[in-house]
Scaffold this motif. Structure first.
Motif, PDB file in Angstrom:
ATOM      1  N   SER A   1      -9.193  -3.476   6.594  1.00  0.00           N
ATOM      2  CA  SER A   1      -9.589  -4.668   5.839  1.00  0.00           C
ATOM      3  C   SER A   1     -10.053  -5.786   6.770  1.00  0.00           C
ATOM      4  CB  SER A   1      -8.431  -5.163   4.965  1.00  0.00           C
ATOM      5  OG  SER A   1      -8.057  -4.189   4.017  1.00  0.00           O
TER       6      SER A   1
ATOM      7  N   ARG B   1      -0.467  -3.870  -5.996  1.00  0.00           N
ATOM      8  CA  ARG B   1      -1.770  -4.531  -5.954  1.00  0.00           C
ATOM      9  C   ARG B   1      -2.358  -4.571  -4.537  1.00  0.00           C
ATOM     10  NH1 ARG B   1      -0.439  -9.856  -9.757  1.00  0.00           N
ATOM     11  NH2 ARG B   1      -0.072  -8.716 -11.699  1.00  0.00           N
ATOM     12  N   TYR B   2      -2.429  -3.435  -3.905  1.00  0.00           N
ATOM     13  CA  TYR B   2      -2.960  -3.419  -2.535  1.00  0.00           C
ATOM     14  C   TYR B   2      -4.453  -3.744  -2.505  1.00  0.00           C
ATOM     15  CZ  TYR B   2      -5.074   1.197  -3.334  1.00  0.00           C
ATOM     16  OH  TYR B   2      -5.837   2.221  -3.797  1.00  0.00           O
ATOM     17  N   LEU B   3      -5.186  -3.381  -3.586  1.00  0.00           N
ATOM     18  CA  LEU B   3      -6.611  -3.701  -3.632  1.00  0.00           C
ATOM     19  C   LEU B   3      -6.835  -5.214  -3.721  1.00  0.00           C
ATOM     20  CD1 LEU B   3      -8.170  -0.927  -5.918  1.00  0.00           C
ATOM     21  CD2 LEU B   3      -8.575  -1.319  -3.484  1.00  0.00           C
TER      22      LEU B   3
ATOM     23  N   LEU C   1      -4.599   0.481   6.270  1.00  0.00           N
ATOM     24  CA  LEU C   1      -5.334  -0.369   5.322  1.00  0.00           C
ATOM     25  C   LEU C   1      -5.569  -1.774   5.858  1.00  0.00           C
ATOM     26  CD1 LEU C   1      -6.535  -0.703   2.433  1.00  0.00           C
ATOM     27  CD2 LEU C   1      -4.277  -1.563   1.745  1.00  0.00           C
TER      28      LEU C   1
ATOM     29  N   ALA D   1       0.830  -1.207   0.000  1.00  0.00           N
ATOM     30  CA  ALA D   1       0.000   0.000   0.000  1.00  0.00           C
ATOM     31  C   ALA D   1       0.866   1.258   0.000  1.00  0.00           C
ATOM     32  CB  ALA D   1      -0.928  -0.024   1.212  1.00  0.00           C
TER      33      ALA D   1
ATOM     34  N   VAL E   1      -3.562   6.005   0.265  1.00  0.00           N
ATOM     35  CA  VAL E   1      -4.113   5.344  -0.907  1.00  0.00           C
ATOM     36  C   VAL E   1      -5.590   5.719  -0.985  1.00  0.00           C
ATOM     37  CG1 VAL E   1      -2.481   3.424  -0.974  1.00  0.00           C
ATOM     38  CG2 VAL E   1      -4.526   3.240   0.456  1.00  0.00           C
ATOM     39  N   HIS E   2      -6.212   5.440  -2.140  1.00  0.00           N
ATOM     40  CA  HIS E   2      -7.585   5.919  -2.356  1.00  0.00           C
ATOM     41  C   HIS E   2      -8.478   4.821  -2.922  1.00  0.00           C
ATOM     42  CE1 HIS E   2      -6.370  10.145  -1.616  1.00  0.00           C
ATOM     43  NE2 HIS E   2      -5.225   9.746  -2.135  1.00  0.00           N
ATOM     44  N   PRO E   3      -8.746   3.750  -2.150  1.00  0.00           N
ATOM     45  CA  PRO E   3      -9.674   2.719  -2.628  1.00  0.00           C
ATOM     46  C   PRO E   3     -11.081   3.299  -2.740  1.00  0.00           C
ATOM     47  CG  PRO E   3      -9.133   2.363  -0.318  1.00  0.00           C
ATOM     48  CD  PRO E   3      -8.225   3.447  -0.810  1.00  0.00           C
ATOM     49  N   LEU E   4     -11.697   3.130  -3.915  1.00  0.00           N
ATOM     50  CA  LEU E   4     -13.037   3.665  -4.186  1.00  0.00           C
ATOM     51  C   LEU E   4     -13.121   5.174  -3.925  1.00  0.00           C
ATOM     52  CD1 LEU E   4     -15.200   0.813  -2.573  1.00  0.00           C
ATOM     53  CD2 LEU E   4     -14.410   1.030  -4.942  1.00  0.00           C
TER      54      LEU E   4
END
Length: 459
Positions: A85, A135-137, A81, A59, A69-72
């Motif tokens: 999660s 690939r943190y998502l 993160l 991340a 980071v900016h998921p969604l």
């Protein structure tokens, strides 16, 4: 020559039948132990040791200049993160676990549901081999799937305990299950340590070694799940047809909650367990992050510290089982919660860059970890009305892992707001203090009798 009873059954035949039943029960118990042996590697190698620091590093590699980071489109500090999660995974599990428990009780078919949940989790864990680069998502998604599946499988696994063991042997059987799990966790961590420290000799990068350790935990989980699936057996149920089990899941959940209102002392224990176990689960899942990010310890130190926890947890689970037989499970658990509180206070003032002090703290955790969890499980099994094991254990598992989203969420928010993992770790003390007070107020013997179960001599 055997004598005959009024119904024509010979005493020798009855003795033979009891012996066969005893052997069958022992066979099931040994098979049951092996699910802990299978899935505990996920808890140790993935959740406790490798994934937190590794997902955080992925991340951070993908983060912007401010470390977010900016998921969604949501700004998340990279260091939070992993905690978020874990929290999201158990929120999802809250929805799934009661449905699985209701379906198991209605159909009597725990094994197929256990297999589905276990192999979904094992597949997601194995897929972590592909977590690299930015690939943190992907990592967050696989963690959410694996952890939610782990929680659902544990509902079904725990629901076997009152069916395969009598009241007087339940503490011992539960403790042996935990001991099996910690044994496998320690063994695989030794292999992981060899691979990680000697990754250059194997022609691997440090990241490659971590990804292999993550994926191998999924393979281990899947392979050893075959043993309980062969030895455990489903029981017939008279509670309804299987065809409507899934469709009526939510109605069954509501009915279960209403039924539990008829057992307020069982609910009181669950509330206490929810609170103190939230602290336990958060310490387990966030320990590696705290060690690596706040204390500046390297991965080898973290692995060996967790290995020490695993080794001592085996002895601790068995020793606390013996203490429970002498002093009762409730008193033994309360004593362990005092130790947990002291551990967090010591962790808050632990100096950075001092592995020796971290090892001392790990030894203390190992001493109480397995026993506090095993005795809580066996104690709850005495509070479950007969025939409703899976339903009530779904509520227990919600307390065990499914509702343990508050701790990781609080931990993540504390770091998000302060940037200090020390502030995050000390916030967990409240879970152990409040949990201890709530547990001390539960009259356990009265609760067992109210559930319609025989009261053991010591509890």
């Amino acid at each position: 020559m055997s004598t005959e009873t009024a119904d024509g059954t010979g005493s020798a035949d009855r003795t033979t039948g009891r012996d066969a039943e005893a052997k069958s029960r022992v066979r099931e118990q040994r098979g049951w132990y092996f699910y802990d042996f299978a899935c505990s590697v996920y808890s140790t190698s993935v959740l406790t040791v490798f994934l937190g620091p590794y997902l955080t590093s992925v991340a951070r590699a993908a983060a912007d200049a401010d470390g977010f980071v900016h998921p969604l489109g949501i700004p998340v500090r990279a260091g939070s993160l992993f905690a978020y999660s874990v929290s999201l995974s158990v929120v999802i599990a809250v929805i799934a676990m009661p449905l699985a428990g209701a379906a198991a009780d209605r159909t009597g078919r725990k094994k197929p549901l256990l297999a589905a949940a276990a192999y979904t989790g094992a597949a997601a864990t194995t897929g972590m081999f592909f977590l690299d680069g930015h690939r943190y998502l992907l990592g967050a998604f696989l963690l959410i799937v694996a952890n939610a599946s782990f929680c659902v499988a544990m509902v079904l696994y725990n629901a076997y305990l009152p069916q395969i063991s009598g009241p007087e042997e339940r503490d011992a059987v539960s403790s042996r299950g935990w001991a099996f799990g910690y044994t496998s966790g320690a063994f695989v961590l030794v292999l992981d340590l060899v691979l990680y420290t000697a990754h250059d000799s194997f022609g691997l990068s440090e990241g490659d070694a971590v990804r292999i350790c993550l994926a191998s935990a999924g393979v281990w989980w899947g392979v050893f799940t075959l043993i309980p699936l062969r030895r455990l057996r489903d029981r017939r149920t008279s509670r309804g047809g299987g065809g409507a089990a899934v469709g009526s899941g939510w109605r069954q959940l509501i009915a279960t909650l209403r039924d539990m209102r008829r057992h307020p002392l069982t609910l009181s224990f669950l509330l206490a367990y929810l609170v103190y176990n939230d602290g336990v689960q958060t310490v387990i899942s966030q320990a590696s992050i705290y060690g690596s990010e706040e204390l500046g310890l390297d991965q080898t130190t973290l692995i060996t510290a967790v290995l020490l926890v695993q080794v001592l947890a085996v002895a601790g689970a068995l020793a606390m089982g013996r203490l429970a037989r002498r002093y009762g499970a409730k008193r033994t658990i309360l004593g362990s919660l005092v130790v947990w509180t002291l551990i967090l206070l010591a962790g808050y003032v632990l100096p950075a860059g001092e592995p020796l002090f971290f090892y001392v703290l790990a030894a203390a955790i190992g001493t109480v970890l397995g026993g506090s969890q095993a005795l809580s499980r066996s104690l709850f099994s005495h509070l479950v009305p007969a025939g409703k094991e899976a339903e009530y254990f779904s509520a227990y598992e919600m307390s065990d892992r499914g509702l343990s989203w508050l701790g990781p969420l609080a931990f993540g928010l504390a770091y998000q707001l302060t940037g200090s993992y020390r502030d995050a770790i000390i916030s967990l003390v409240v879970f152990f203090v409040i949990g201890s007070v709530l547990l001390a107020r539960v009259p356990i013997r009265q609760a067992v009798a109210a559930a319609g179960n025989p009261v053991p001599e010591r509890i």
